[in-house]
Motif scaffolding. Structure first.
Motif, PDB file in Angstrom:
ATOM      1  N   LEU A  83       0.822  -1.204   0.000  1.00  0.00           N
ATOM      2  CA  LEU A  83       0.000   0.000   0.000  1.00  0.00           C
ATOM      3  C   LEU A  83       0.861   1.262   0.000  1.00  0.00           C
ATOM      4  O   LEU A  83       0.526   2.240  -0.680  1.00  0.00           O
ATOM      5  CB  LEU A  83      -0.928  -0.007   1.215  1.00  0.00           C
ATOM      6  N   GLU A  84       1.962   1.244   0.728  1.00  0.00           N
ATOM      7  CA  GLU A  84       2.828   2.425   0.758  1.00  0.00           C
ATOM      8  C   GLU A  84       3.450   2.698  -0.610  1.00  0.00           C
ATOM      9  O   GLU A  84       3.604   3.865  -0.996  1.00  0.00           O
ATOM     10  CB  GLU A  84       3.913   2.242   1.820  1.00  0.00           C
ATOM     11  N   ARG A  85       3.817   1.648  -1.331  1.00  0.00           N
ATOM     12  CA  ARG A  85       4.328   1.853  -2.689  1.00  0.00           C
ATOM     13  C   ARG A  85       3.238   2.430  -3.595  1.00  0.00           C
ATOM     14  O   ARG A  85       3.506   3.299  -4.448  1.00  0.00           O
ATOM     15  CB  ARG A  85       4.858   0.539  -3.256  1.00  0.00           C
ATOM     16  N   PHE A  86       2.015   1.968  -3.388  1.00  0.00           N
ATOM     17  CA  PHE A  86       0.898   2.497  -4.173  1.00  0.00           C
ATOM     18  C   PHE A  86       0.629   3.962  -3.814  1.00  0.00           C
ATOM     19  O   PHE A  86       0.373   4.785  -4.701  1.00  0.00           O
ATOM     20  CB  PHE A  86      -0.341   1.631  -3.916  1.00  0.00           C
ATOM     21  N   PHE A  87       0.690   4.296  -2.537  1.00  0.00           N
ATOM     22  CA  PHE A  87       0.479   5.686  -2.122  1.00  0.00           C
ATOM     23  C   PHE A  87       1.539   6.603  -2.723  1.00  0.00           C
ATOM     24  O   PHE A  87       1.231   7.716  -3.187  1.00  0.00           O
ATOM     25  CB  PHE A  87       0.529   5.794  -0.589  1.00  0.00           C
ATOM     26  N   GLN A 108       0.908   9.585  -5.334  1.00  0.00           N
ATOM     27  CA  GLN A 108       1.050  10.842  -4.600  1.00  0.00           C
ATOM     28  C   GLN A 108      -0.179  11.157  -3.749  1.00  0.00           C
ATOM     29  O   GLN A 108      -0.756  12.248  -3.805  1.00  0.00           O
ATOM     30  CB  GLN A 108       1.322  11.998  -5.567  1.00  0.00           C
ATOM     31  N   LEU A 109      -0.561  10.198  -2.941  1.00  0.00           N
ATOM     32  CA  LEU A 109      -1.733  10.368  -2.080  1.00  0.00           C
ATOM     33  C   LEU A 109      -1.381  11.019  -0.740  1.00  0.00           C
ATOM     34  O   LEU A 109      -2.274  11.472  -0.030  1.00  0.00           O
ATOM     35  CB  LEU A 109      -2.401   9.011  -1.839  1.00  0.00           C
ATOM     36  N   ASN A 110      -0.100  11.016  -0.375  1.00  0.00           N
ATOM     37  CA  ASN A 110       0.369  11.706   0.835  1.00  0.00           C
ATOM     38  C   ASN A 110      -0.362  11.226   2.090  1.00  0.00           C
ATOM     39  O   ASN A 110      -0.978  12.014   2.817  1.00  0.00           O
ATOM     40  CB  ASN A 110       0.205  13.232   0.690  1.00  0.00           C
ATOM     41  N   ILE A 111      -0.271   9.948   2.328  1.00  0.00           N
ATOM     42  CA  ILE A 111      -0.813   9.386   3.563  1.00  0.00           C
ATOM     43  C   ILE A 111       0.291   9.464   4.615  1.00  0.00           C
ATOM     44  O   ILE A 111       1.394   8.955   4.397  1.00  0.00           O
ATOM     45  CB  ILE A 111      -1.258   7.930   3.368  1.00  0.00           C
ATOM     46  N   PRO A 112       0.060  10.098   5.766  1.00  0.00           N
ATOM     47  CA  PRO A 112       1.130  10.254   6.768  1.00  0.00           C
ATOM     48  C   PRO A 112       1.667   8.909   7.251  1.00  0.00           C
ATOM     49  O   PRO A 112       0.912   7.972   7.523  1.00  0.00           O
ATOM     50  CB  PRO A 112       0.442  11.026   7.898  1.00  0.00           C
ATOM     51  N   LYS A 113       2.987   8.836   7.372  1.00  0.00           N
ATOM     52  CA  LYS A 113       3.651   7.607   7.808  1.00  0.00           C
ATOM     53  C   LYS A 113       3.324   7.276   9.261  1.00  0.00           C
ATOM     54  O   LYS A 113       3.188   6.101   9.612  1.00  0.00           O
ATOM     55  CB  LYS A 113       5.166   7.768   7.618  1.00  0.00           C
ATOM     56  N   ASP A 114       3.211   8.293  10.117  1.00  0.00           N
ATOM     57  CA  ASP A 114       2.944   8.010  11.522  1.00  0.00           C
ATOM     58  C   ASP A 114       1.552   7.423  11.730  1.00  0.00           C
ATOM     59  O   ASP A 114       1.346   6.609  12.635  1.00  0.00           O
ATOM     60  CB  ASP A 114       3.123   9.275  12.358  1.00  0.00           C
ATOM     61  N   LEU A 115       0.591   7.790  10.874  1.00  0.00           N
ATOM     62  CA  LEU A 115      -0.740   7.184  10.965  1.00  0.00           C
ATOM     63  C   LEU A 115      -0.709   5.726  10.537  1.00  0.00           C
ATOM     64  O   LEU A 115      -1.408   4.880  11.114  1.00  0.00           O
ATOM     65  CB  LEU A 115      -1.734   7.961  10.101  1.00  0.00           C
ATOM     66  N   ILE A 116       0.112   5.414   9.534  1.00  0.00           N
ATOM     67  CA  ILE A 116       0.231   4.017   9.095  1.00  0.00           C
ATOM     68  C   ILE A 116       0.865   3.173  10.185  1.00  0.00           C
ATOM     69  O   ILE A 116       0.372   2.076  10.516  1.00  0.00           O
ATOM     70  CB  ILE A 116       1.050   3.944   7.786  1.00  0.00           C
ATOM     71  N   ASP A 117       1.962   3.655  10.782  1.00  0.00           N
ATOM     72  CA  ASP A 117       2.608   2.908  11.857  1.00  0.00           C
ATOM     73  C   ASP A 117       1.675   2.746  13.052  1.00  0.00           C
ATOM     74  O   ASP A 117       1.624   1.683  13.675  1.00  0.00           O
ATOM     75  CB  ASP A 117       3.897   3.602  12.285  1.00  0.00           C
ATOM     76  N   GLY A 118       0.949   3.813  13.397  1.00  0.00           N
ATOM     77  CA  GLY A 118       0.015   3.712  14.506  1.00  0.00           C
ATOM     78  C   GLY A 118      -1.105   2.727  14.245  1.00  0.00           C
ATOM     79  O   GLY A 118      -1.546   2.012  15.157  1.00  0.00           O
ATOM     80  N   ILE A 174      -8.049   9.066   4.418  1.00  0.00           N
ATOM     81  CA  ILE A 174      -8.361   8.323   3.188  1.00  0.00           C
ATOM     82  C   ILE A 174      -9.676   8.821   2.582  1.00  0.00           C
ATOM     83  O   ILE A 174      -9.808   8.964   1.357  1.00  0.00           O
ATOM     84  CB  ILE A 174      -8.412   6.814   3.492  1.00  0.00           C
ATOM     85  N   TYR A 175     -10.649   9.070   3.437  1.00  0.00           N
ATOM     86  CA  TYR A 175     -11.941   9.601   2.967  1.00  0.00           C
ATOM     87  C   TYR A 175     -11.751  10.936   2.261  1.00  0.00           C
ATOM     88  O   TYR A 175     -12.354  11.187   1.204  1.00  0.00           O
ATOM     89  CB  TYR A 175     -12.880   9.731   4.166  1.00  0.00           C
ATOM     90  N   ASN A 176     -10.903  11.779   2.786  1.00  0.00           N
ATOM     91  CA  ASN A 176     -10.639  13.075   2.166  1.00  0.00           C
ATOM     92  C   ASN A 176      -9.903  12.925   0.841  1.00  0.00           C
ATOM     93  O   ASN A 176     -10.200  13.643  -0.129  1.00  0.00           O
ATOM     94  CB  ASN A 176      -9.845  13.942   3.138  1.00  0.00           C
ATOM     95  N   ARG A 177      -8.932  12.000   0.770  1.00  0.00           N
ATOM     96  CA  ARG A 177      -8.157  11.827  -0.463  1.00  0.00           C
ATOM     97  C   ARG A 177      -9.010  11.245  -1.592  1.00  0.00           C
ATOM     98  O   ARG A 177      -8.862  11.625  -2.755  1.00  0.00           O
ATOM     99  CB  ARG A 177      -6.962  10.905  -0.206  1.00  0.00           C
ATOM    100  N   LEU A 178      -9.917  10.319  -1.275  1.00  0.00           N
ATOM    101  CA  LEU A 178     -10.667   9.627  -2.321  1.00  0.00           C
ATOM    102  C   LEU A 178     -11.929  10.364  -2.739  1.00  0.00           C
ATOM    103  O   LEU A 178     -12.356  10.247  -3.893  1.00  0.00           O
ATOM    104  CB  LEU A 178     -11.042   8.208  -1.843  1.00  0.00           C
ATOM    105  N   THR A 179     -12.552  11.094  -1.843  1.00  0.00           N
ATOM    106  CA  THR A 179     -13.812  11.765  -2.175  1.00  0.00           C
ATOM    107  C   THR A 179     -13.666  13.272  -2.347  1.00  0.00           C
ATOM    108  O   THR A 179     -14.631  13.918  -2.795  1.00  0.00           O
ATOM    109  CB  THR A 179     -14.848  11.485  -1.072  1.00  0.00           C
ATOM    110  N   ASN A 180     -12.505  13.824  -1.957  1.00  0.00           N
ATOM    111  CA  ASN A 180     -12.288  15.272  -2.004  1.00  0.00           C
ATOM    112  C   ASN A 180     -13.323  16.030  -1.179  1.00  0.00           C
ATOM    113  O   ASN A 180     -13.707  17.159  -1.516  1.00  0.00           O
ATOM    114  CB  ASN A 180     -12.301  15.784  -3.451  1.00  0.00           C
ATOM    115  N   ARG A 181     -13.743  15.417  -0.109  1.00  0.00           N
ATOM    116  CA  ARG A 181     -14.694  16.063   0.793  1.00  0.00           C
ATOM    117  C   ARG A 181     -14.004  16.354   2.120  1.00  0.00           C
ATOM    118  O   ARG A 181     -13.133  15.603   2.548  1.00  0.00           O
ATOM    119  CB  ARG A 181     -15.914  15.169   1.050  1.00  0.00           C
ATOM    120  N   ILE A 182     -14.423  17.419   2.725  1.00  0.00           N
ATOM    121  CA  ILE A 182     -13.879  17.798   4.026  1.00  0.00           C
ATOM    122  C   ILE A 182     -14.703  17.130   5.111  1.00  0.00           C
ATOM    123  O   ILE A 182     -15.939  17.159   5.086  1.00  0.00           O
ATOM    124  CB  ILE A 182     -13.891  19.325   4.205  1.00  0.00           C
TER     125      ILE A 182
END
Length: 254
Positions: A67-71, A75-85, A101-109
């Protein structure tokens, strides 16, 4: 614990995932459901046969490495500390990751109330809700906030010692706060400085009443005669001298 907003829950349920989400921290830790969510939006790049639905550490690391290679590629910019947590089932990590993830995929706040506590991936918010006698000790705090999978993932001894020391320092700081908030419970005695009576300064205009004119004119500072720096504070008239006679032994010349 940070809960998911209603809009995010409705979005997850609309995806019709293979396994229902009952425990966010546990169900998303291996990355399988995260990969399935992205497979709905990137069906050509995420193939579910490449991911395993297991609970072992190797399974989790294998799924998340893909998943990290895919991110990174997209260029989805998923924080590394959230993945480790999320991998190590840290407090509030999986909930925040799903919102990102919801924000990146739907562009909603995400519309939600601000959290009522600081997000630091520890159980301190839960500990504050307990009575004082039921809260964790320093050793229990280290055990609660460092998962057994963390030293297995990162076997660096110095790094693990720094994590443990950081948790202990935070625990000591919280103990100091408890003692300050409830000093009677801990039989905290006031210090000497706290027991001293502090009177307000008196009016400077009344300080020179009854003083000599020279003292008033000088602003309260009396003038002392100039002293010789080599006399140790004594005037020349006060110094006395004593004559010292030294007897020298005879010198014999051979």
């Amino acid at each position: 614990m940070t809960s998911l907003p209603r809009d995010v829950w409705k979005w997850i349920q609309s995806l019709d995932l293979q396994f229902p989400v009952r425990n966010i921290r546990r169900d998303f830790s291996n990355g399988f459901l995260v990969a399935e969510i992205f497979s709905w939006y990137y069906p050509q790049e995420i193939q579910m046969h490449s991911y395993a639905n297991g609970t072992s550490l190797q399974t989790k690391l294998g799924n998340w490495s893909q998943l990290e290679r895919f991110f990174k590629k997209n260029q989805l910019n998923i924080p590394k500390d959230l993945i480790d947590g999320t991998i190590h089932s840290k407090h509030d990590a999986a909930e925040l990751l799903i919102q990102v993830i919801y924000n990146r995929l739907t562009n909603r706040i995400v519309k939600s109330l601000p959290p009522d506590h600081e997000i630091d991936f520890t159980d301190w918010h839960y500990q504050k809700q307990l009575p004082l006698h039921a809260r964790s000790t320093a050793s229990q705090a280290v055990k609660n906030n460092i998962r057994i999978t963390e030293p297995m993932t990162y076997p660096n001894i110095i790094l693990n010692q720094q994590k443990a020391q950081s948790i202990i320092n935070q625990h000591i700081e919280h103990r100091y706060e408890e003692r300050y908030e409830e000093p009677q419970r801990f039989d905290k005695q006031p210090t000497l400085g706290e027991r001293c009576v502090r009177n307000p300064p008196s009016n400077t205009g009344n300080m020179y009443q009854g003083a000599s004119p020279s003292l008033k004119h000088s602003g309260g500072k009396s003038r002392s005669p100039k002293m010789d720096p080599d006399s140790d504070g004594m005037s020349s008239s006060q110094m006395s001298y004593t004559e010292v006679t030294v007897k020298q032994s005879p010198i014999y010349v051979q």
